[in-house]
Design a protein around this motif. Structure first.
Motif, mmCIF file in Angstrom:
data_model
loop_
_atom_site.group_PDB
_atom_site.id
_atom_site.type_symbol
_atom_site.label_atom_id
_atom_site.label_comp_id
_atom_site.label_asym_id
_atom_site.label_seq_id
_atom_site.Cartn_x
_atom_site.Cartn_y
_atom_site.Cartn_z
ATOM 1 N N UNK A 1 52.930 3.487 -3.612
ATOM 2 C CA UNK A 1 51.685 3.817 -3.341
ATOM 3 C C UNK A 1 51.342 3.711 -1.809
ATOM 4 N N UNK A 2 50.304 4.265 -1.574
ATOM 5 C CA UNK A 2 49.969 4.199 0.129
ATOM 6 C C UNK A 2 50.887 5.188 0.631
ATOM 7 N N UNK A 3 50.991 4.871 1.940
ATOM 8 C CA UNK A 3 51.843 5.777 3.078
ATOM 9 C C UNK A 3 53.208 6.084 2.306
ATOM 10 N N UNK A 4 53.622 7.396 2.317
ATOM 11 C CA UNK A 4 55.117 7.719 1.974
ATOM 12 C C UNK A 4 55.722 7.816 3.058
ATOM 13 N N UNK A 5 56.759 6.838 3.201
ATOM 14 C CA UNK A 5 57.459 6.906 4.286
ATOM 15 C C UNK A 5 58.333 8.205 4.637
ATOM 16 N N UNK A 6 58.607 8.281 5.698
ATOM 17 C CA UNK A 6 59.717 9.694 6.120
ATOM 18 C C UNK A 6 61.174 8.953 6.513
ATOM 19 N N UNK B 1 54.232 -5.464 -0.181
ATOM 20 C CA UNK B 1 53.306 -4.697 0.912
ATOM 21 C C UNK B 1 54.131 -4.657 2.210
ATOM 22 N N UNK B 2 54.271 -3.229 2.465
ATOM 23 C CA UNK B 2 55.306 -3.003 3.650
ATOM 24 C C UNK B 2 54.379 -2.224 4.683
ATOM 25 N N UNK B 3 54.771 -2.488 6.139
ATOM 26 C CA UNK B 3 54.048 -1.879 7.141
ATOM 27 C C UNK B 3 55.079 -0.859 7.740
ATOM 28 N N UNK B 4 54.571 0.455 7.864
ATOM 29 C CA UNK B 4 55.373 1.469 8.360
ATOM 30 C C UNK B 4 54.936 1.710 9.962
ATOM 31 N N UNK C 1 50.864 2.651 9.262
ATOM 32 C CA UNK C 1 50.357 2.863 7.888
ATOM 33 C C UNK C 1 51.007 1.958 6.878
ATOM 34 N N UNK C 2 50.355 1.649 5.791
ATOM 35 C CA UNK C 2 50.781 0.503 5.038
ATOM 36 C C UNK C 2 51.136 1.182 3.650
ATOM 37 N N UNK C 3 52.326 0.514 2.946
ATOM 38 C CA UNK C 3 52.633 1.130 1.700
ATOM 39 C C UNK C 3 53.034 -0.089 0.804
ATOM 40 N N UNK D 1 61.485 6.437 9.731
ATOM 41 C CA UNK D 1 60.219 5.575 9.859
ATOM 42 C C UNK D 1 60.722 4.107 9.936
ATOM 43 N N UNK D 2 60.437 3.256 10.889
ATOM 44 C CA UNK D 2 60.755 1.966 10.765
ATOM 45 C C UNK D 2 59.698 1.169 10.046
ATOM 46 N N UNK D 3 60.403 0.379 9.215
ATOM 47 C CA UNK D 3 59.635 -0.413 8.131
ATOM 48 C C UNK D 3 59.551 -1.918 8.210
#
Length: 115
Positions: free
Chosen positions: A61-66, A82-85, A90-92, A69-71
């Motif tokens: 859920x949340x932002x779908x990383x590409x 809970x991860x920050x992109x 954005x958060x995911x 992207x640095x997480x």
């Protein structure tokens, strides 16, 4: 005398809270940082390449990383995180399927999950 007690109490409170503040800032050093290195279209699983290994995560859920992207987050342990992109700001929410893998093992797990 009353003023002296207040000063002593204030000093004790500061001495007690300061070490707690230092301890809480050290927790952030346990957050992992990595880049999304592999992503298969239509699949919720992806690989994050960290400094020393590879992690397989599932997007929840949340932002779908590409790819690229640095997480940042506590994803180098099993479970929900809970991860920050950093790239998208954005958060995911993600689930760590496995971590501390070789590139080959991570690619095999990704292929198993995404078919």
């Amino acid at each position: 005398m009353q003023r002296f007690k207040k000063i002593v109490l204030l000093i004790l409170v500061c001495l007690f809270l300061f070490p707690l503040n230092i301890a809480s800032t050290n927790l952030s050093s346990k957050a992992g940082r990595g880049v999304v290195s592999h992503r298969i279209s239509g699949c919720d699983y992806f690989i994050v390449a960290t400094k020393s290994s590879y992690d397989v995560l599932e997007w929840f859920g949340g932002h779908d990383p590409d790819k690229g992207d640095y997480l940042v987050g506590g994803f180098e342990s099993y479970g929900f995180h809970d991860i920050y992109d950093e790239t998208a700001d954005e958060d995911l929410r993600g689930w760590t399927e496995d971590y501390d893998l070789t590139k080959e093992d991570a690619l095999e797990k990704l292929t198993d999950q995404c078919g």
